[in-house]
Design a protein around this motif. Structure first.
Motif, short mmCIF file in Angstrom:
data_model
loop_
_atom_site.label_atom_id
_atom_site.label_comp_id
_atom_site.label_asym_id
_atom_site.label_seq_id
_atom_site.Cartn_x
_atom_site.Cartn_y
_atom_site.Cartn_z
N PHE A 111 0.82 -1.21 0.00
CA PHE A 111 0.00 0.00 0.00
C PHE A 111 0.86 1.26 0.00
O PHE A 111 0.54 2.23 -0.70
N ARG A 114 2.33 1.76 -3.44
CA ARG A 114 1.31 2.14 -4.42
C ARG A 114 1.00 3.63 -4.37
O ARG A 114 0.47 4.19 -5.34
N GLU A 115 1.31 4.28 -3.25
CA GLU A 115 1.10 5.73 -3.16
C GLU A 115 2.07 6.51 -4.03
O GLU A 115 1.82 7.66 -4.38
N PHE A 156 2.10 4.97 5.46
CA PHE A 156 1.11 4.89 4.38
C PHE A 156 -0.11 5.76 4.70
O PHE A 156 -0.56 6.54 3.85
N ARG A 160 -1.40 9.18 2.78
CA ARG A 160 -2.79 9.30 2.34
C ARG A 160 -3.43 10.55 2.96
O ARG A 160 -4.22 11.25 2.30
#
Length: 218
Positions: A111, A114-115, A156, A160
């Motif tokens: 995750f 993926r950012e 993460f 976000r």
């Protein structure tokens, strides 16, 4: 190569990297990593830290303690004491924290990657961690793997939060980093890099994440 062949290859690549297939890949990578760590937890020889920390976790919860004298932290000991209640005072019981949180770190790194990168790069990062000999070797009775799971997952959520400007995400990130510090103190050293990322994103975006009036309130 004929047009038909090119079209077939294109459809095949699209299918392989279909969003649902990608989800299947990360599940398979997770279970691969879990299996490798389970084998390690059962078969790895004990180290000095293994023998030292396992005894400190015994009855940690019933003693009403919050930390140990030599670590200034207590979450790993509390969790391991709980595992002792389930699996008994065994080697696998003492290593459950590293087994569980080491496996979950594979998902967390996916995750986080993926950012910043595309889906395939995130999957590759997860796969590299899943089969990393160094990370698998850490499936012993130590706190580092558990602490780093909370650090990576907290980072993460922080990224976000910066991207979405969601206050609740900042709060969740703070809780996760707090759990990391309560597992072992050194995760505090990751906070400056996160703040630098926040300052950088605040400078680059037109709609400021941090405003002067917000700083004055603090």
């Amino acid at each position: 190569m004929t047009e038909g062949s090119k079209d077939f290859i294109s459809r095949a690549v699209d299918f392989i990297f279909n969003i649902w297939i990608m989800r299947l890949y990360i599940i398979l990578i997770f279970f691969l990593g879990f299996l490798l760590r389970l084998i390690a937890a059962i078969n790895l020889n004990v180290s000095a830290d293994d023998m030292h920390f396992v005894t400190h976790a015994i009855n940690f919860l019933s003693a009403g303690r919050l930390e140990t004298y030599d670590q200034s932290a207590g979450l790993w000991f509390a969790f391991t004491d709980l595992m002792y209640k389930i699996f008994g005072y065994t080697q696998i019981g003492s290593r459950m924290a590293s087994l569980i949180f080491g496996s979950l770190t594979i998902i967390a790194i996916y995750f986080l990657s993926r950012e910043f990168f595309e889906e395939r790069a995130a999957l590759f990062a997860a796969l590299l961690l899943a089969i990393s000999p160094f990370h698998i070797r850490l499936t012993v009775a130590e706190m580092d793997v558990m602490a780093m799971f909370f650090v990576i997952f907290g980072m993460f959520i922080f990224v976000r939060a910066v991207k979405s400007e969601g206050t609740k995400y900042f709060a969740v990130s703070g809780v996760l980093l707090g759990l990391a510090v309560y597992t072992k103190v050194y995760p505090l050293l990751f906070i400056p890099s996160m703040l630098l990322f926040l300052v950088y994103k605040n400078y680059k975006t037109e709609k400021k994440i941090i405003r002067k009036k917000d700083i004055k309130k603090i």
